[in-house]
Each structure stands twice: as structure tokens, then as C-alpha cells.
Design an enzyme around this catalytic site. Structure first.
Site, PDB file in Angstrom:
ATOM      1  N   ASN A  30       0.826  -1.207   0.000  1.00 57.03           N
ATOM      2  CA  ASN A  30       0.000   0.000   0.000  1.00 57.03           C
ATOM      3  C   ASN A  30       0.860   1.257   0.000  1.00 57.03           C
ATOM      4  OD1 ASN A  30      -0.356   1.754   2.674  1.00 57.03           O
ATOM      5  ND2 ASN A  30       0.197  -0.334   3.277  1.00 57.03           N
ATOM      6  N   SER A  59       7.447   5.001  11.835  1.00 58.04           N
ATOM      7  CA  SER A  59       7.665   3.813  11.008  1.00 58.04           C
ATOM      8  C   SER A  59       7.034   3.817   9.630  1.00 58.04           C
ATOM      9  CB  SER A  59       7.144   2.590  11.771  1.00 58.04           C
ATOM     10  OG  SER A  59       5.805   2.807  12.202  1.00 58.04           O
ATOM     11  N   CYS A  60       6.171   4.772   9.290  1.00 63.47           N
ATOM     12  CA  CYS A  60       5.506   4.754   7.980  1.00 63.47           C
ATOM     13  C   CYS A  60       6.564   4.832   6.874  1.00 63.47           C
ATOM     14  CB  CYS A  60       4.536   5.924   7.867  1.00 63.47           C
ATOM     15  SG  CYS A  60       3.624   5.932   6.305  1.00 63.47           S
ATOM     16  N   ASN A  62       5.665  -1.890  11.488  1.00 64.61           N
ATOM     17  CA  ASN A  62       4.908  -1.287  10.414  1.00 64.61           C
ATOM     18  C   ASN A  62       5.227  -2.055   9.132  1.00 64.61           C
ATOM     19  OD1 ASN A  62       3.483   0.610   8.718  1.00 64.61           O
ATOM     20  ND2 ASN A  62       3.896   2.203  10.239  1.00 64.61           N
ATOM     21  N   CYS A  68       2.198 -39.303  -5.361  1.00 60.78           N
ATOM     22  CA  CYS A  68       2.538 -38.247  -6.323  1.00 60.78           C
ATOM     23  C   CYS A  68       4.037 -38.144  -6.562  1.00 60.78           C
ATOM     24  CB  CYS A  68       1.991 -36.907  -5.853  1.00 60.78           C
ATOM     25  SG  CYS A  68       2.765 -36.253  -4.352  1.00 60.78           S
ATOM     26  N   CYS A 113      19.687 -40.094   4.627  1.00 58.45           N
ATOM     27  CA  CYS A 113      18.814 -39.050   5.182  1.00 58.45           C
ATOM     28  C   CYS A 113      19.536 -38.251   6.263  1.00 58.45           C
ATOM     29  CB  CYS A 113      17.547 -39.681   5.758  1.00 58.45           C
ATOM     30  SG  CYS A 113      16.388 -38.474   6.452  1.00 58.45           S
ATOM     31  N   CYS A 169      11.092 -33.110   2.702  1.00 63.53           N
ATOM     32  CA  CYS A 169      10.049 -34.003   2.181  1.00 63.53           C
ATOM     33  C   CYS A 169       8.725 -33.775   2.900  1.00 63.53           C
ATOM     34  CB  CYS A 169      10.484 -35.459   2.302  1.00 63.53           C
ATOM     35  SG  CYS A 169      10.888 -35.981   3.995  1.00 63.53           S
TER      36      CYS A 169
END
Length: 691
Positions: free
Chosen positions: A366, A426-427, A491, A636, A667, A673
Site C-alpha cells: 500500500n 515507522s511509515c 509497520n 505423487c 537421510c 520431504c
């Protein structure tokens, strides 16, 4: 199953009387490759049922049954239509054939069907269910348990599934479902996904206003139930549909206005187990009976719960904030007030979606700045809010450019009756220099302005920290030294997106990024603030904290609280879903406390801080191996691909059974995984010493 449907379309044809001929690939002539694909599909659908024997009927069911038996490593028994001279002590039942319009007797030896058997029946067609009823009778005579029935093709219009369900068959799966054969044309039924993931399905919900599904339901509120699931309260979801019949849920589904396919409401509800915490119905106003209070102190002020609106577009006027208070929000950090003229751009928002999705964004950018109202109008709004909602905490967020501006705004906030002041350091997208994050990155400036405000007012002062800095603790410590009563963080994060539709007259700029994508970053900064050594403040030497950044659910909020926050602020998820999300935040946190036996929310503040250690102090001598659940695995192979190309080549793949196998010697316990598995088939084992 797409491959079977495609083959029926290509090589199947109809005869009068509702008969479908598939003798080019299933009956007279068989396609072994297709048989294997169908067996694999049956394997994935029935593997979880603990089958130890497969039963079929001669002749067309034998091929798919044998192929499945090979894959599942189980014996296959087929019921004969003529009694062999060698068969003794047989079981028999009479069945009517739809295709031949004649009765025949099925025979099975008692030797091959016993009380110890858990039977899966496989056949080519499900029509009127006559053969299935015969199989049920044979299993009953033998004392065997029939756990499921699988059919290659189901002619739904002949109602066989209903017959078998009425006879007590719980698990019926068909690979292709035909809705109609009218005029000798094959019309397939839309295939429903099996094993509904309730959270994935709830995420598809459009969360409609005045939801059509609820309006169509006579005895419940399915839209509210789906919202409970979406916001991590699935165990509570049944509360809103406890009186619904299947017909109610079906009507609700039919009323669904989803642009793609309707939300599978009944399947979602039926997939939810009973609540192990909340046993009694919700009260008439939708609250949990005997729930613990969520009241907590922040800056010495009692708040009815820890959920606040963050200073942003979600709280820019009296009516907005009043509706939020009425909905249950405990407080507001009102949109930042300044003395400069604020003129906003258009468009001012952009969002990050997964490809081709709409509405549900994971990141939000924004370019909005501060309040555009005259300052006296904003402070009058704050005065009226506090006057009309005395139990709510009203915080004025302010930003100045000079000492005089900071002090004047702070005094106006106190005069308006505000409970506290938040200093916006902080803006990230201010038009004017020397404001917002320009100040927040300089410890000397935030210390100076905090001290100015503290000297001007007697109400608590909260300094809001910017994440657009390497070491957030440096300006934070300066604020505390100047007397700040609490810190809020974070922010938005400075960011760039490049969507053409978000350009402002063909131009782009750097601006703030928020949403659930930033939550781990926000939590990192909150953790660093909570770990600040022996600074002025409460919580056993820790500063009082208000957490902001990517909070959507009660569980998100809980994590900030467990890192040391006494309250949390919410913005982007309200912009997406509205003030109504407060219901699930409150109920979810209450249910969590009830489950743990906690009666005071303060007990949760900072409770997980002791778990955090520096990397050099973590245990490096033990390992946790992944554990594969074949009942949940769909074959899959995603785990294999990721381990081979992004891990340690520690998983092998059996192409026949389509099952992964862990190679323990390779492993390293990284758990890539487990994270990529889409079906939740990979879990963890116990921690053990490394070899």
C-alpha cells in the site's frame, strides 16, 4: 478418473435400455495399461481400510481385481456363477443380472471367505446394485467384514449406490460416474474429489455477504461454519450446523454462487470430528459458555481482549471504529494524525496472489499515508469514541515533523480523552522528509521526540518501530530510555511490486508491504525486542509490546503473545475479510486456553521466549527421521523430486506401487520431504543419536 473417462468417450458406445458397451478395453478385450492405472487409483482410495482379501465376480471384475491384488499383495477370490464339482461347503446367493435380465447363483467356498477376512469388493459396473447385495449376503454368511466396494464405472441414474448405502456399505468408490445415457449419449457426472481437505475447501469460499448458502439452509448457518474452518476453528464449525440435515447442506451447496464449482459443504462438515473441548452448544449470541476471560492489562489499562485495530485504512472514522467495537474488538490505534496536508494517489494498493487466483492474497502493498481529515475532526472522533465506548481502549497515533508538532498533537490526544498515544516512527512511504521511517531509523531522533511527548502528557506513550532497519533494538532502546511506556512493531516493510494495474499514471515507487507473508519477519523483530536486556518496562524486565504484522487467525495472534506481546494489532486481514474475523479470534484463543487449563491470558505472554537460542547452542548430535504413512500417501512423488533435486537423494520411488521409500543411510533429517508433501503423509519419528 480422467484416463478411464477419456477411454469411454473414445471407445465406449451405448445400446438401447441403458446399456454401455466397453468391450474394446474392459470386457472382451482388455487394455492392461489402463487396468494398471485403475488399480493404482483403487490402491490410493482403499489403502487406509486395512483390507486383507479382494473379492470379485466372474468374469469382467477379475482383471482389475487381480491387478489390484498384485499391487496390494493380497489374495483375490472370485465368486463363480456355476458351482464346480470340486467345491464343497460352499456359500451361495442368488443375483439378478440387469444386462441379461436373468437370475443366477454366485458360489464361494467357505475355505476362501472366513470371519477373519476384511473384504474389498471390485467389479466393472455398478448399476442397480444387485450384484453388490449378493456380495453383502456372501460376506454375511461367512462372517467376513466388507470394508468397501470399488467399481470401474457407475451408472448413477440406476441408483445402485443408494441401494448399497442403505444396505450398510460405508466406502463406495467409482472411477467414472455416468449421470445419464439418454438418447444413447454418455453424460458424465462431475467427479468429486475424495478425502476433502477442509482447510483447502474453506479457503475456496468467497465469504459472501448475506451468504446465499445460509439463506437456503433451514436449520443452520453453513457460511458461519465455513468461516470458522477458514480461521482455524474447525472443531467449533459444527456448532453452527448441528441441527442441519443432509438435505439442508445439499440445499446450501446448490445455492453456492462460487464462480467455479460449489463449496462441498456436507463433505467438509462430515470430515470434522466432535470437539474434545467444547461439549455444549454456543449461547444464543454465539459465545462459548464458561469460557475464560481474555482481559489483559496494557500500559496499566484493562483491555477486554488483546485484539486491536492497527493504525491504517481499517479505522479512519467514527462509524468504522464503532462497528468494530460493536463486533468485539477491544481497542483501536486510530489512523495516524498529522498537521501536513495529506493527498493520496490512485490506485494506492497492490497485492501478491498465487498465479491465476483472485481475492485471497498473501502479500499486500500500500502507498497510503496518514489521515486526510482535518486534525480537529479526527480528535473529535476520538473524543466521541471514548465517550460512547468507555470500556474500549482508544489510542491516538500521531506523527510530527518538529518538536512543536509532536507536542501539540499529543496534547490534543490527551484532551480528547484518549487512553494512550502511539508515536508513528515507522511509515515507509511519507511524502514529506523527516517523518515516518526516516525518523525511526535514527535512535537520537526517536529518543528526542519520545522525550518531547512524554514531557507534554501524562497518558502512556507507545513508540512504533520500523522494520526497515538492520538493528531494531537500537532505536527501541532509545525510546525506552526516553520514557516510552511500550513499543509496537512492526509497520509495513519497504517493497516493490510491478503489476501494471497498480501504476500511478504510469509510474511506480517503493512502498509498504504487509499481509501474512510478513508475519515471520514481524515475529523476528518482536522476538528481538522481547529479548532486550533489562530495559525499563514491565514483564520481568521486558518492555511492554504490541505486536503487528500478518495476523489473520487466533493462532497467529497467540504466537505474538507467546513471544511477549500483551496485545496484537490487525490490519490487512480486516481489509480482506472484515471486522467479523474477531469472532473466531476470540473463540479460538478461548478454546486454546480451555484446552490447556489456563484462566489468565497473562500466563501466555512470553511463555515461548525461553525456547529461543543462538544457532551455536543448538543440538547437533541428534536427528529426527521422517516417517511415511502409506495410508495417506497418494503416490505423487513430490517428496522424491524435492529430495533428489533440493535435498540429499535419500528417497527412492517404486514406480509400480507408487510408494516412496526412505534410504536411512543418506537421510540427514532436514524434513524438506515433509514440508512439500501435499497429502500430509509424512510425519516425524523420535529424536535419536546420530550414527
Amino acid at each position: 478418473m480422467k484416463s478411464l473417462i477419456d477411454r469411454i468417450i473414445k471407445d465406449g458406445f451405448c445400446l438401447d435400455g441403458g446399456i454401455l458397451k466397453v468391450d474394446r478395453f474392459i470386457n472382451a478385450q482388455m487394455d492392461p495399461s489402463l487396468m494398471k492405472q485403475m488399480a493404482v487409483e483403487f490402491f490410493s482410495r482403499f489403502a487406509r481400510l486395512g483390507v486383507n482379501k479382494i473379492l470379485t465376480v466372474e468374469a469382467s471384475g477379475i482383471a482389475p481385481a487381480v491387478m489390484l491384488g498384485y499391487m496390494m499383495e493380497l489374495p483375490v477370490v472370485f465368486a463363480k456363477k456355476r458351482k464346480p464339482s470340486t467345491m464343497g461347503d460352499e456359500l451361495s446367493t442368488v443375483v439378478h443380472s440387469f444386462t441379461k435380465d436373468a437370475d443366477f447363483t454366485l458360489y464361494v467356498s467357505r475355505e476362501h471367505l472366513t470371519p477373519e477376512d476384511r473384504v474389498l469388493f471390485i467389479d466393472d459396473f455398478l448399476a442397480y446394485g444387485n450384484t453388490g447385495i449378493g456380495i453383502i449376503d456372501l460376506c454375511r454368511q461367512a462372517g467376513a467384514t466388507l470394508v468397501g466396494m470399488g467399481f470401474l464405472i457407475e451408472k448413477e441414474f440406476q441408483k445402485g449406490r443408494e441401494v448399497l448405502k442403505d444396505a450398510g456399505v460405508a466406502n463406495i468408490e467409482s472411477l467414472a460416474i455416468i449421470e445419464s445415457l439418454e438418447n444413447n449419449k454418455i453424460k458424465f457426472k462431475d467427479q468429486r474429489l475424495r478425502n476433502v481437505n477442509i482447510y483447502e475447501e474453506a479457503k475456496r469460499c468467497l465469504m459472501c455477504i448475506d451468504a446465499p448458502c445460509t439463506k437456503a439452509c433451514k436449520h443452520g448457518d453453513p457460511a458461519r461454519a465455513i468461516r470458522a474452518i477458514r480461521f482455524d476453528n474447525h472443531k467449533l464449525a459444527k456448532q453452527w450446523v448441528r441441527d442441519c440435515t443432509d438435505d439442508d447442506l445439499e440445499r446450501a451447496k446448490q445455492a453456492c454462487i462460487h464462480y467455479n464449482w460449489p463449496i462441498r459443504i456436507a463433505e467438509m462438515i462430515h470430515a470434522i470430528s466432535e470437539d474434545d473441548v467444547i461439549k455444549e452448544p454456543l449461547s444464543s449470541d454465539g459465545k462459548i459458555a464458561h469460557a475464560p476471560s481474555l482481559a489483559i492489562d496494557f500500559c496499566g489499562i484493562r483491555c477486554e481482549n488483546p485484539f486491536f485495530l492497527a493504525s491504517s485504512a481499517v479505522c479512519t472514522g467514527y462509524d468504522m471504529v464503532a462497528r468494530a467495537f460493536d463486533a468485539g474488538w477491544a481497542g483501536v490505534f486510530y489512523k495516524t494524525i498529522c498537521m501536513q496536508e495529506i493527498r493520496e494517489v490512485s490506485p494506492r494498493f497492490d497485492a501478491m496472489h498465487a498465479n491465476a487466483t483472485r481475492g485471497d492474497f498473501y502479500g499486500f502493498r500500500n502507498m497510503e499515508q496518514l489521515s486526510e481529515r482535518p486534525i480537529d475532526e479526527d480528535f473529535d472522533i476520538l473524543r466521541r469514541l471514548k465517550q460512547n465506548y468507555p470500556t474500549k481502549m482508544v489510542v491516538a497515533s500521531i506523527m510530527g515533523q518538529t518538536d512543536e508538532e509532536w507536542m501539540a498533537l499529543a496534547k490534543k490526544a490527551e484532551a480528547a480523552g484518549c487512553d494512550a498515544i502511539e508515536l508513528n516512527f515507522s511509515c515507509p512511504q511519507m511524502k514529506y522528509e523527516g517523518m515516518g521511517s526516516d525518523v525511526g531509523q535514527v535512535p537520537e531522533l526517536v529518543k528526542h521526540y519520545t522525550a518531547c511527548v512524554k514531557q507534554s502528557v501524562s497518558i502512556p506513550v507507545i513508540s512504533k518501530m520500523t522494520p526497515n532497519i538492520t538493528h531494531i533494538t537500537e532505536p527501541a532502546a532509545a525510546c525506552l530510555e526516553a520514557g516510552a511506556d511500550a513499543l509496537s512493531a512492526i509497520n509495513t516493510i519497504k517493497s516493490v511490486t510491478m503489476e501494471p494495474d497498480a501504476e500511478v499514471a504510469g509510474q511506480l515507487t517503493i512502498s509498504g508491504y504487509s499481509g501474512r507473508a510478513v508475519r515471520p519477519i514481524a515475529m523476528r523483530y518482536v522476538l528481538e525486542l522481547a529479548q532486550m536486556a533489562e530495559q525499563k518496562g514491565g514483564n520481568d524486565g521486558r518492555p511492554e509490546l504490541s505486536g503487528v504484522g500478518g495476523i489473520e487467525t487466533w493462532r497467529d495472534a497467540l504466537e505474538f503473545i507467546q513471544l511477549g506481546c500483551s496485545n496484537v494489532q490487525v490490519c490487512t486481514s480486516v481489509m480482506q475479510y472484515g471486522y467479523r474475523i474477531i469472532d473466531d479470534m476470540i473463540m479460538g484463543l478461548q478454546r486454546y486456553m480451555m484446552k490447556r487449563g489456563i484462566t489468565d491470558l497473562k500466563e501466555l505472554v512470553g511463555e515461548r521466549l525461553p525456547k529461543f537460542r543462538k544457532p551455536d547452542s543448538l543440538d547437533r548430535d541428534t536427528i529426527i527421521y521422517p516417517k511415511f504413512d502409506k495410508n495417506l500417501c497418494v503416490g505423487c512423488g513430490r517428496c522424491v523430486v524435492s529430495c533428489m533435486d533440493g535435498g540429499h537423494q535419500a528417497i527412492e520411488f517404486d514406480a509400480v506401487s507408487r510408494m516412496p521409500r526412505l534410504v536411512g543411510s543418506k537421510c540427514v533429517g532436514c524434513h524438506l520431504c515433509r514440508l512439500v508433501c501435499p497429502s500430509g503423509a509424512i510425519s516425524v519419528t523420535k529424536r535419536v543419536k546420530k550414527h
